[in-house]
Design a protein around this motif. Structure first.
Motif, PDB file in Angstrom:
ATOM      1  N   VAL A 189      10.225   5.137  -1.855  1.00 17.12           N
ATOM      2  CA  VAL A 189       9.861   4.076  -0.920  1.00 17.12           C
ATOM      3  C   VAL A 189      11.093   3.629  -0.129  1.00 17.12           C
ATOM      4  CG1 VAL A 189       9.000   1.719  -0.741  1.00 17.12           C
ATOM      5  CG2 VAL A 189       7.963   3.295  -2.358  1.00 17.12           C
ATOM      6  N   HIS A 190      12.209   3.553  -0.836  1.00 17.68           N
ATOM      7  CA  HIS A 190      13.440   3.119  -0.165  1.00 17.68           C
ATOM      8  C   HIS A 190      13.842   4.130   0.904  1.00 17.68           C
ATOM      9  CE1 HIS A 190      16.992   0.722   0.331  1.00 17.68           C
ATOM     10  NE2 HIS A 190      17.780   1.759   0.130  1.00 17.68           N
ATOM     11  N   SER A 191      13.726   5.406   0.588  1.00 18.70           N
ATOM     12  CA  SER A 191      14.140   6.384   1.607  1.00 18.70           C
ATOM     13  C   SER A 191      13.160   6.415   2.776  1.00 18.70           C
ATOM     14  CB  SER A 191      14.374   7.774   1.016  1.00 18.70           C
ATOM     15  OG  SER A 191      13.269   8.193   0.313  1.00 18.70           O
ATOM     16  N   PHE A 192      11.914   6.001   2.523  1.00 17.18           N
ATOM     17  CA  PHE A 192      10.986   5.863   3.652  1.00 17.18           C
ATOM     18  C   PHE A 192      11.510   4.823   4.646  1.00 17.18           C
ATOM     19  CE2 PHE A 192       7.902   2.663   5.085  1.00 17.18           C
ATOM     20  CZ  PHE A 192       7.377   3.344   6.170  1.00 17.18           C
ATOM     21  N   LEU A 193      11.963   3.670   4.119  1.00 17.79           N
ATOM     22  CA  LEU A 193      12.451   2.618   5.011  1.00 17.79           C
ATOM     23  C   LEU A 193      13.709   3.071   5.764  1.00 17.79           C
ATOM     24  CD1 LEU A 193      11.817  -0.548   2.792  1.00 17.79           C
ATOM     25  CD2 LEU A 193      10.610   0.105   4.874  1.00 17.79           C
ATOM     26  N   LYS A 194      14.536   3.824   5.060  1.00 19.45           N
ATOM     27  CA  LYS A 194      15.734   4.350   5.735  1.00 19.45           C
ATOM     28  C   LYS A 194      15.335   5.317   6.848  1.00 19.45           C
ATOM     29  CE  LYS A 194      18.097   5.430   1.879  1.00 19.45           C
ATOM     30  NZ  LYS A 194      19.215   5.823   1.004  1.00 19.45           N
ATOM     31  N   LYS A 195      14.305   6.110   6.564  1.00 18.60           N
ATOM     32  CA  LYS A 195      13.821   7.067   7.552  1.00 18.60           C
ATOM     33  C   LYS A 195      13.254   6.339   8.764  1.00 18.60           C
ATOM     34  CE  LYS A 195      12.225  11.289   5.855  1.00 18.60           C
ATOM     35  NZ  LYS A 195      11.185  12.076   5.168  1.00 18.60           N
ATOM     36  N   MET A 196      12.561   5.267   8.495  1.00 14.92           N
ATOM     37  CA  MET A 196      12.012   4.435   9.567  1.00 14.92           C
ATOM     38  C   MET A 196      13.164   3.933  10.448  1.00 14.92           C
ATOM     39  SD  MET A 196       9.157   2.766  10.655  1.00 14.92           S
ATOM     40  CE  MET A 196       8.910   1.468  11.877  1.00 14.92           C
ATOM     41  N   TRP A 197      14.204   3.465   9.798  1.00 19.33           N
ATOM     42  CA  TRP A 197      15.389   2.978  10.517  1.00 19.33           C
ATOM     43  C   TRP A 197      15.976   4.093  11.375  1.00 19.33           C
ATOM     44  CZ3 TRP A 197      17.719  -1.607  11.358  1.00 19.33           C
ATOM     45  CH2 TRP A 197      19.048  -1.609  11.800  1.00 19.33           C
ATOM     46  N   ARG A 198      16.053   5.277  10.819  1.00 17.09           N
ATOM     47  CA  ARG A 198      16.673   6.404  11.536  1.00 17.09           C
ATOM     48  C   ARG A 198      15.850   6.880  12.720  1.00 17.09           C
ATOM     49  NH1 ARG A 198      18.019   8.476   6.562  1.00 17.09           N
ATOM     50  NH2 ARG A 198      16.371   9.995   6.777  1.00 17.09           N
ATOM     51  N   LEU A 199      14.545   6.554  12.726  1.00 15.08           N
ATOM     52  CA  LEU A 199      13.755   6.901  13.900  1.00 15.08           C
ATOM     53  C   LEU A 199      14.292   6.209  15.137  1.00 15.08           C
ATOM     54  CD1 LEU A 199       9.959   6.766  12.962  1.00 15.08           C
ATOM     55  CD2 LEU A 199      11.247   8.728  13.764  1.00 15.08           C
ATOM     56  N   PHE A 200      14.923   5.040  14.914  1.00 18.66           N
ATOM     57  CA  PHE A 200      15.409   4.238  16.039  1.00 18.66           C
ATOM     58  C   PHE A 200      16.877   4.473  16.338  1.00 18.66           C
ATOM     59  CE2 PHE A 200      11.797   1.338  16.577  1.00 18.66           C
ATOM     60  CZ  PHE A 200      11.090   1.609  15.415  1.00 18.66           C
ATOM     61  N   HIS A 201      17.551   5.150  15.407  1.00 16.38           N
ATOM     62  CA  HIS A 201      18.999   5.298  15.555  1.00 16.38           C
ATOM     63  C   HIS A 201      19.409   6.750  15.394  1.00 16.38           C
ATOM     64  CE1 HIS A 201      18.391   1.126  14.193  1.00 16.38           C
ATOM     65  NE2 HIS A 201      19.422   0.847  14.975  1.00 16.38           N
ATOM     66  N   GLU A 202      20.448   7.118  16.153  1.00 13.13           N
ATOM     67  CA  GLU A 202      21.075   8.425  15.975  1.00 13.13           C
ATOM     68  C   GLU A 202      22.504   8.099  15.590  1.00 13.13           C
ATOM     69  OE1 GLU A 202      19.490  11.710  17.637  1.00 13.13           O
ATOM     70  OE2 GLU A 202      20.536  12.168  15.773  1.00 13.13           O
ATOM     71  N   GLY A 203      22.842   8.217  14.330  1.00 14.31           N
ATOM     72  CA  GLY A 203      24.149   7.730  13.901  1.00 14.31           C
ATOM     73  C   GLY A 203      24.237   6.245  14.187  1.00 14.31           C
ATOM     74  N   ASP A 204      25.213   5.848  15.017  1.00 16.46           N
ATOM     75  CA  ASP A 204      25.334   4.443  15.367  1.00 16.46           C
ATOM     76  C   ASP A 204      24.580   4.108  16.642  1.00 16.46           C
ATOM     77  OD1 ASP A 204      26.775   3.959  13.198  1.00 16.46           O
ATOM     78  OD2 ASP A 204      28.708   3.652  14.196  1.00 16.46           O
ATOM     79  N   GLN A 205      24.024   5.133  17.264  1.00 17.92           N
ATOM     80  CA  GLN A 205      23.421   4.949  18.586  1.00 17.92           C
ATOM     81  C   GLN A 205      21.953   4.587  18.518  1.00 17.92           C
ATOM     82  OE1 GLN A 205      24.874   5.207  21.813  1.00 17.92           O
ATOM     83  NE2 GLN A 205      26.625   4.856  20.438  1.00 17.92           N
ATOM     84  N   TRP A 206      21.575   3.657  19.343  1.00 20.44           N
ATOM     85  CA  TRP A 206      20.170   3.315  19.547  1.00 20.44           C
ATOM     86  C   TRP A 206      19.563   4.440  20.383  1.00 20.44           C
ATOM     87  CZ3 TRP A 206      16.833   0.092  17.607  1.00 20.44           C
ATOM     88  CH2 TRP A 206      15.699  -0.338  18.321  1.00 20.44           C
ATOM     89  N   ARG A 207      18.443   5.020  19.954  1.00 16.75           N
ATOM     90  CA  ARG A 207      17.991   6.222  20.648  1.00 16.75           C
ATOM     91  C   ARG A 207      16.601   6.097  21.271  1.00 16.75           C
ATOM     92  NH1 ARG A 207      14.825   9.178  16.617  1.00 16.75           N
ATOM     93  NH2 ARG A 207      14.806  10.969  18.018  1.00 16.75           N
ATOM     94  N   ILE A 208      16.150   4.844  21.473  1.00 21.40           N
ATOM     95  CA  ILE A 208      14.802   4.672  22.010  1.00 21.40           C
ATOM     96  C   ILE A 208      14.774   4.947  23.518  1.00 21.40           C
ATOM     97  CG2 ILE A 208      12.987   2.966  22.419  1.00 21.40           C
ATOM     98  CD1 ILE A 208      13.337   3.959  19.516  1.00 21.40           C
ATOM     99  N   THR A 209      13.779   5.706  23.963  1.00 19.68           N
ATOM    100  CA  THR A 209      13.610   5.981  25.394  1.00 19.68           C
ATOM    101  C   THR A 209      12.293   5.398  25.874  1.00 19.68           C
ATOM    102  OG1 THR A 209      12.352   8.020  25.168  1.00 19.68           O
ATOM    103  CG2 THR A 209      14.759   8.207  25.057  1.00 19.68           C
ATOM    104  N   GLU A 210      12.200   5.308  27.203  1.00 18.66           N
ATOM    105  CA  GLU A 210      10.972   4.772  27.805  1.00 18.66           C
ATOM    106  C   GLU A 210      10.041   5.903  28.228  1.00 18.66           C
ATOM    107  OE1 GLU A 210      10.644   1.410  27.779  1.00 18.66           O
ATOM    108  OE2 GLU A 210      12.674   1.252  26.945  1.00 18.66           O
TER     109      GLU A 210
END
Length: 937
Positions: free
Chosen positions: A759-780
């Motif tokens: 479950v914990h790694s799921f939340l980390k994975k969720m976090w990583r969907l939004f980040h690439e390393g330190d970078q915010w990676r969301i596009t429009e």
RNA sequence: GCUCGGAUGGUGGAAUUGGUAGACACGUUGGACUUAAAAUCCAAUGACCAUUGCGGUCGUGCGGGUUCAAGUCCCGCUCCGAGUACCA
């Protein structure tokens, strides 16, 4: 930037508290939704991982309903009167209020860490005078009402008094004690005030009466039946005996029928409703009057089988009945008296344990059968209970197994009244179609018809009447304890008089010690200030009690269930100091839409609170008679105790695999000394308790393995897991989701942390969907159809599952969705933004953080829940599984728009089909649209 | 005794209510990246048989039944859990 749950959770908890994000308003254009948890007793041990299970589930629902546009009431409080604080006070001298305060503080800290969306501005504490003022107020209302059977509701006692003045009580149709004497209007007027008071107590919904109670000498208090387990007290395991005392009781029996009927209209678990039905225990039958030969006395029996009246061959009375002494003949006197004495000495426990042996004595007297006028011998036997029905049984040995056994044992006749039934081995107790014989006017009739006919005959000849009996007993309301609500009553000439409403609250006095007094009075007897000055209407020194101007106040306090029987109404308007809850608030919130709590309260809190609500409803004080529309019992989270094996008489421990048939004693060791593969930390054990400091160990592969046992979490079993440690290691969001993931909400399950990493790694994975390393990676950018499909599949499933409280599968759905999105490296706002909202009820801290990073300034709580849309990929074919005689063989693709006939045609010509047909001609082809094609060969 | 509820891989548990049993997760095994560890990622994982490959047989506590099709429905059991009990 990695998923820093600690910083995120602290930040948002502070923010919610500051912004009062979850405060509910008592008026709104939105529809209302009230989610309630059973409030906790703040024990000294703090929360363990089992407590939050229900709170997490209700919090998910509360948050979900907010997203769905409801005005949500989700309160929390404390059931803060109770025995443990008092016993702690007895041991340490610390005031229970102090320890309770301390425990509440700790509970609050632990609850806050889990990110619940409680509206704390509505907190209630049952031990707070501002709260128990209204508990006392309800008590006074109960005291001031009786139950009128003509219009089936509670009515003011003044109305009853008026009837007494006009025509006495003969014609009064009200619930009252069985021993209420009859009197005329003239009698009534001639009675002294005291006599009148005494008589009214027979009718009041809460009344003072001499009653047999379960007395626990070790605890110095009376216990309710449900506080006794296997004949000893639930707390402490002390022996319990019977004792007759003046006690306050609640006439819950008056509401038996309505409490039964009410169950049909509420969505509660069937098992729990069944428990309440059994507890109420309605039996329909008849009372039959038997004259006693040579006496004026009449014996009234209750039977559920009046149709078997002609099968009566003897009668059995409960030994305790006063009538027994009256009718016993000289010849039998000695024997009967000896038996009655013996029964008195046998404790309830013996009588319960020993159900096999048959005992009884003939009284020498005979009853006269109401129809045949035959003589029926009267016996006494302790299998007949004085407290149920009339305490007398007409014995029909051919139709009841106990009567049958009794008759066999004492060689009494067993006449058969069932046509064509063999009763040589056992009684025939079925209520079937078997016709009766040797039964005079009932001959040839079966159960149903005979019941009706015999009751008619009994009533027309005045030999009996159709009646209904309930097992439900009136609830004793007095406790000889300190830490409870004082009962707002003073005594004048030994009779109780209520304080008036303006005098409330009657605050709990200070006492020097919390034990019963030397005279055996309850702890309040120790109070220096416990006299009631009637003229000045205030509490004064006990020394001033003169029974003229200053009267003694009630020394008993209310039981634990008093405060919890109406708290759900108080939350609607918790700060109101002019009424228990304002009319406007009550009308707005109405009732609880979802109530969560354990099933252990089935016949306690959940019955008493329904009773009070029905009563308040009769008085027009609450808008509904059933306060909880829907109830869910969350299952208990059990602890996994870890067990080490010590060779008996030594200090040598044997690893689990080496025990075999050696004689060892099992010793529970603290679960925190054992790692996840059940290996014991030997050094830690040595340090844990001095007795193990010099222990020696026989190891397997250099390791010591422990055994396990699943049982209730408890401090004394060293198996308590504290949520704080989990929060430190994984965070509240992980704990919340993991507890939901553990299994279905209603099911009991052992706690283990084995799966928490997933479950914990799921939340980390969720976090990583939004980040690439330190970078915010969301596009429009516009999302791919695959991503849209994945998101909407999740929305559909999660929404449906929340509605059905299937939170465990919700977690799985999130995992699948996030796995799919990360596999296709989805980074589109159009996908991930709704996903954040979808996840918000489950992992609120993470959702808030991501929502803020997505550029929003409002709380994610205020955002509408995403709505499912059907997303079609650009598929033109549909893949069907093909089975032969129900056995799946292969799949085949068909164009989406192909019709049935064409599908059948095509499937027959497919080469795979030919292979499985082996030249045979199919008998039938079954096409289940969207599901499967089955070919019957 | 009675009343409810339950039984699915090594484990926790899924299964749209009769339609591909074992989703998801843990664990285990192997691999990638690393000097190494952690973290992460990939693959395999019900049992048995066959393996060069295609594949096959069995399988939801047990025994029957209904059905083209049963974990799911019906009948009869076994075991486990909860509640309750001389309740007439």
């Amino acid at each position: 930037m990695s998923y820093n749950f600690k910083a995120i959770e602290t930040k948002w908890q502070a923010n919610w508290s500051e912004q009062q994000t979850y405060r509910a308003e008592n008026q709104s254009s939105k529809p209302k939704y009230y989610v309630l948890d059973m409030f906790p007793y703040p024990s000294g041990a703090g929360l363990h991982v089992g407590h939050p299970l229900g709170y997490i589930a209700s919090d998910i629902v509360a948050r979900y309903k907010r997203h769905k546009g409801f005005n949500v009431l989700h309160p929390q409080g404390y059931d803060s009167f109770g025995l443990p604080a008092e016993q702690y006070a007895i041991q340490t001298g610390q005031h229970p209020a102090t320890t309770t305060q301390k425990n509440i503080k700790r509970y609050r800290e632990q609850l806050d860490r889990l990110g619940f969306s409680f509206d704390w501005s509505r907190e209630v504490r049952t031990s707070d005078p501002a709260y128990y003022k209204w508990t006392q107020w309800i008590f006074l209302l109960l005291f001031d009402h009786y139950y009128c059977l003509d219009n089936n509701k509670a009515q003011p006692i003044s109305q009853l008094v008026r009837q007494f003045e006009e025509s006495g009580n003969q014609a009064v149709n009200a619930v009252c004690d069985a021993d209420t004497p009859l009197f005329s209007a003239t009698d009534w007027k001639a009675f002294s005030v005291e006599d009148q008071q005494q008589l009214l107590l027979h009718y009041r919904l809460t009344y003072l009466a001499e009653s047999e109670v379960n007395w626990c000498p070790a605890l110095g208090t009376v216990l309710a039946n449900d506080e006794i387990v296997n004949g000893v007290s639930e707390r402490g395991g002390h022996p319990v005996t019977k004792k007759s005392m003046k006690q306050w009781s609640m006439r819950i029996g008056a509401y038996a029928e309505r409490l039964l009927q009410g169950l049909d209209g509420i969505d509660w678990p069937d098992s729990l409703k069944e428990m309440q039905r059994n507890w109420i225990g309605k039996s329909v039958g008849a009372n039959v009057y038997f004259d006693v030969e040579g006496h004026d006395a009449t014996i009234e029996v209750f039977t559920t089988r009046p149709d078997t009246l002609f099968g009566v061959s003897f009668m059995t009375l409960a030994p305790e009945l006063a009538l027994v002494q009256e009718i016993t003949t000289k010849a039998q006197k000695a024997e009967v008296t000896a038996y009655v004495e013996k029964t008195k000495q046998r404790s309830e426990r013996d009588r319960q344990a020993d159900v096999k042996s048959i005992t009884g004595v003939f009284t020498g007297a005979f009853a006269i059968h109401p129809f045949t006028q035959e003589k029926v011998p009267i016996w006494i036997g302790d299998y007949v209970l004085a407290g149920y029905g009339t305490g007398a049984v007409m014995a029909v040995p051919c139709g009841d197994q106990r009567d049958y056994d009794f008759a066999k044992y004492f060689n009494l006749p067993i006449p058969n009244i069932f046509e064509g039934v063999d009763i040589s081995q056992e009684a025939y107790a079925e209520k079937g179609q078997t016709p009766l014989c040797d039964s005079d006017f009932l001959n040839g009739m079966a159960y149903q018809e005979a019941m009706q006919k015999v009751i008619e005959a009994l009533e027309s000849s005045k030999k009996g009447k159709g009646t209904v009996t309930y097992r439900l007993r009136d609830a004793i309301f007095s406790r000889q304890r300190y830490w409870g609500e004082p009962i707002p009553v003073y005594y004048k000439n030994m009779l109780p008089f209520p304080l008036s409403i303006e005098d409330l609250p009657l605050e709990l006095p200070e006492v020097e010690k919390y034990l019963p007094t030397a005279e055996g009075n309850p702890p309040l007897g120790n109070a220096k200030q416990w006299g009631w000055d009637l003229a000045h209407r205030k509490v004064v020194s006990s020394d001033r009690i003169d029974h003229q101007n200053v009267f003694p106040l009630e020394l008993n306090t209310m039981p634990g269930w008093a405060g919890s029987s109406w708290y759900f109404n108080r939350y609607m308007d918790a700060k109101n100091d002019t009424s228990f809850a304002g009319e406007e608030a009550l009308n707005y919130w109405q009732d609880v839409d979802l109530y969560l709590g354990g099933s252990e309260h089935a016949t306690g809190h959940l019955l008493y609170s329904r009773f009070w609500q029905h009563f308040l409803f009769d008085l027009g004080l609450v808008p509904v008679s059933e306060y909880a529309k829907k109830l869910i019992n969350q299952g208990m989270i059990l602890g996994e105790s870890t067990i080490a094996y010590r060779k008996t008489g030594t200090n040598t421990f044997v690893s689990k695999g080496l025990v075999n048939d050696q004689t060892v004693e099992s010793i529970r060791v603290d679960v925190n000394l054992v790692n996840s593969s059940y290996e014991l930390d030997i050094e830690a054990l040595r340090q844990w308790q001095p007795q193990f400091a010099d222990a020696t160990f026989e190891l397997e592969d250099g390791k010591y393995f422990v055994g396990t046992e699943v049982e209730k979490m408890s401090k004394s079993k060293y198996n308590v897991v504290n949520p704080d440690a989990i929060c430190d290691q994984y965070g509240a969001d992980t704990l919340r989701m993991y507890e939901m993931f553990l299994g279905p909400l209603e099911q009991a399950k052992p706690w283990n942390t084995a799966g928490i990493s997933g479950v914990h790694s799921f939340l980390k994975k969720m976090w990583r969907l939004f980040h690439e390393g330190d970078q915010w990676r969301i596009t429009e950018d516009d999302p791919s159809p695959e991503a849209l499909k994945s998101l909407h599949a999740a929305i559909k499933k999660v929404t449906a599952d929340i509605e059905q409280y299937a939170f465990n599968t919700c977690v799985s759905t999130f995992m699948i969705c996030v796995n799919e999105l990360s596999a296709i490296k989805c980074n589109n706002r159009a996908i991930l933004e709704p996903l954040v909202v979808l996840l918000a009820p489950f992992a609120p801290h993470l959702a808030e953080e991501l929502w803020e990073k997505l550029g929003h300034t409002n709380s994610v709580t205020q955002v509408a829940y995403p709505i499912h849309e059907e997303v079609y990929l650009t598929e033109t074919v549909k893949s069907y599984p093909i089975s032969f005689n129900g056995k799946m063989r292969f799949t085949h693709d068909f164009p989406l728009d192909m019709d049935r006939a064409a599908i059948e045609k095509e499937i027959l010509s497919a080469p795979q089909t030919q292979k499985y047909l082996e030249g045979k001609i199919p008998k039938k082809i079954i096409v289940v649209p969207g599901k499967i094609i089955n070919i019957v060969v």
